[in-house]
Design an enzyme around this catalytic site. Structure first.
Site, PDB file in Angstrom:
ATOM      1  N   LEU A  91       0.893  -1.149   0.000  1.00  0.00           N
ATOM      2  CA  LEU A  91       0.000   0.000   0.000  1.00  0.00           C
ATOM      3  C   LEU A  91       0.935   1.204   0.000  1.00  0.00           C
ATOM      4  CD1 LEU A  91      -3.068   0.615   0.205  1.00  0.00           C
ATOM      5  CD2 LEU A  91      -2.792   0.625   2.687  1.00  0.00           C
ATOM      6  N   SER A  92       1.024   1.898  -1.126  1.00  0.00           N
ATOM      7  CA  SER A  92       2.060   2.910  -1.322  1.00  0.00           C
ATOM      8  C   SER A  92       1.986   4.026  -0.284  1.00  0.00           C
ATOM      9  CB  SER A  92       1.953   3.513  -2.727  1.00  0.00           C
ATOM     10  OG  SER A  92       2.179   2.540  -3.713  1.00  0.00           O
ATOM     11  N   ALA A  93       3.119   4.687  -0.069  1.00  0.00           N
ATOM     12  CA  ALA A  93       3.202   5.786   0.890  1.00  0.00           C
ATOM     13  C   ALA A  93       2.218   6.896   0.513  1.00  0.00           C
ATOM     14  CB  ALA A  93       4.624   6.331   0.923  1.00  0.00           C
TER      15      ALA A  93
END
Length: 386
Positions: A91-93
Site C-alpha cells: 500500500l504505497s506511501a
C-alpha cells in the site's frame, strides 16, 4: 475513548498538511483520501520489518500495530505481500500517492488505465475523481490480488474494472485512455502504454530507481516527453527481478574480502551525504550502484556496492582527509568520481531539471533541455509492441 483509526488518520492528515504534501493544485486528492480511507483497502495481514526479516502482523491478533503500519506516516508504505523474503506488493506511501495523482492531472469524465492494482486503493482514488461519467480500468498480474482488490472496491461502492493480465501490455480492449498511470517501476517504458494513451494525454510512471516521470503524448502519437516529478522508488514488475544492489547489502557483497586498491581521495566527500542533486546525478549515471553514507566525529563515510561483486568504502580520517578502498572487477569509487566530475562540468543541474523523451526506437533521460542537454539512454531495445 479515542478511536485508534480516527486518531491515526488525523495524525497523518496533519503531517501531510504540515509538510505541504497535499497538492495545492489538486485539492480533490485530499477529499478522495477522506472519502476512501487507506485502511479500508489494507488486507488483514501486513508485514513488518523486525531488523532481520519481514514478520506478519495480523489485524485480529495485533490490531494496534496493524493500524500503526497502515498509517505510519507520509513516506511509509505498508507491505502487503512478501515473496521469498522480499516485499512484492504494498500500500504505497500516502505522500507518494498524492504526488503521483497530482502529476496525473486527471479530470472528471476521464478514461484512466492503471497498471498494477495492488490493494485497489489508488484505483479507488482515481475513480472518485473521474466520477460516474469517467471510467477506470486497472490491470493486475496476480489473480489473488486482483480478486481481493475487486472485493474491496465493491465494498467501498467504487466502480473500477479490475482485470488480470500483464500490465506491460496495457489493456487494448478499452483503449484509448486520457490518462495512464503505472504503480510499478520499469527500466524502459513499454510502447503499449504510449500507444494506448490518446494524443495529448498524460502518462505517469516510475522509472527504475530514479523516481517518477510525467509525460504527454505528442499529437502525432510518435513520441512522448515530460519531466521528473518525484524521487520515490517503486517495486519492479512481478516478472522483473529487483535490482541486485537493492537486495544485497554492502557487507554481503564485500564478504570480508580485502581491498584490491587503496588510495587517498583529493576531494571533499561531504556532498555525498548532503547534496541530493549530486546523489540523483550519480544514480542516473550509475543506476546499478547503491550509496550509503553516515557521519562520525571525523566526518562523512560512504559505502558503495553494485549488488554483485564490486564494492568501495570511503572514510574520513582525524585529519579531515578521506581515503578509499575498493574491491571487485569494477573500481566503483573511480566510476563515481568520473560521474561526479561530469555532472559538475555540466553545471551541477538540479534533479528537478531532468526529463525524459520516449519514442518507439529510443528512450532517454535528459538534463536541462530536451534537445541540447546531456542524455542518458535507457537500457535495452524498445519494441514497437510491448
Amino acid at each position: 475513548m479515542t478511536d485508534p483509526l480516527a486518531e491515526r488518520r488525523r495524525i497523518l492528515d496533519e503531517a501531510m498538511r504540515t509538510r505541504g504534501a497535499w497538492p495545492q493544485d489538486a485539492p480533490w486528492v485530499r477529499d478522495a483520501f477522506d472519502a476512501l480511507p487507506r485502511h479500508a483497502f489494507a488486507p488483514d495481514r501486513l508485514w513488518d520489518w523486525d531488523g532481520t526479516g519481514y514478520v506478519p502482523v495480523d489485524r485480529g491478533a495485533a490490531p494496534t500495530r496493524w493500524v500503526e503500519l497502515v498509517y505510519a506516516g507520509p513516506d511509509n508504505a505498508a507491505v502487503t505481500e512478501v515473496t521469498d523474503g522480499i516485499p512484492s506488493s504494498s500500500l504505497s506511501a500516502p505522500a507518494v500517492v498524492a504526488t503521483m495523482l497530482d502529476s496525473l492531472d486527471v479530470e472528471p469524465g476521464h478514461r484512466v488505465l492503471e497498471l498494477g492494482t495492488g490493494t485497489g486503493w489508488n484505483a479507488a482514488l482515481i475513480a472518485h475523481r473521474v466520477g460516474a461519467s469517467g471510467r477506470v480500468t486497472s490491470v493486475e498480474a496476480s489473480p489473488e490480488l486482483a480478486d481481493a482488490a475487486a472485493g474491496r472496491l465493491e465494498c467501498a461502492g467504487v466502480r473500477v474494472d479490475v482485470v488480470v493480465g500483464d500490465g506491460n501490455l496495457g489493456r487494448p480492449a478499452t483503449a484509448p485512455y486520457d490518462r495512464v498511470i503505472a504503480a510499478y517501476a520499469v527500466d524502459r517504458v513499454p510502447w503499449a502504454w504510449i500507444d494506448q494513451t490518446a494524443p495529448g494525454g498524460d502518462l505517469v510512471f516510475p522509472l527504475g530507481r530514479m523516481g517518477h516521470f510525467a509525460v504527454t503524448i505528442a499529437d502525432d502519437h510518435r513520441s512522448a516527453r515530460g519531466w521528473m516529478h518525484g524521487l520515490a522508488q517503486f517495486m519492479n514488475a512481478r516478472d522483473t527481478p529487483a535490482p541486485a544492489a537493492t537486495v544485497r547489502s554492502y557487507t554481503q557483497v564485500r564478504a570480508g574480502r580485502p581491498p584490491d586498491d587503496k588510495r587517498a581521495v583529493d576531494r571533499d566527500i561531504t556532498p555525498l551525504h548532503t547534496d541530493v542533486n549530486l546523489l540523483w546525478a550519480l544514480r542516473m549515471a550509475l543506476p546499478d550502484v547503491v550509496y550509503t553514507t553516515d557521519t562520525d566525529r571525523d566526518g562523512v563515510n560512504a559505502w558503495i556496492h553494485d549488488g554483485t561483486s564490486s564494492w568501495a568504502v570511503v572514510t574520513t580520517g582525524p585529519d579531515g582527509g578521506a581515503r578509499t578502498e575498493q574491491g571487485g572487477p569494477r573500481r566503483l569509487f573511480d566510476a563515481l568520481e568520473t560521474a561526479w566530475d561530469a555532472w559538475t562540468a555540466h553545471g551541477g543541474i538540479s534533479r528537478w531539471d531532468h526529463g525524459v523523451t520516449l519514442t518507439e526506437h529510443e528512450q532517454y533521460v535528459w538534463e536541462g533541455d530536451p534537445d541540447t542537454g546531456r542524455r542518458f539512454h535507457l537500457p535495452g531495445p524498445v519494441s514497437a509492441h510491448a
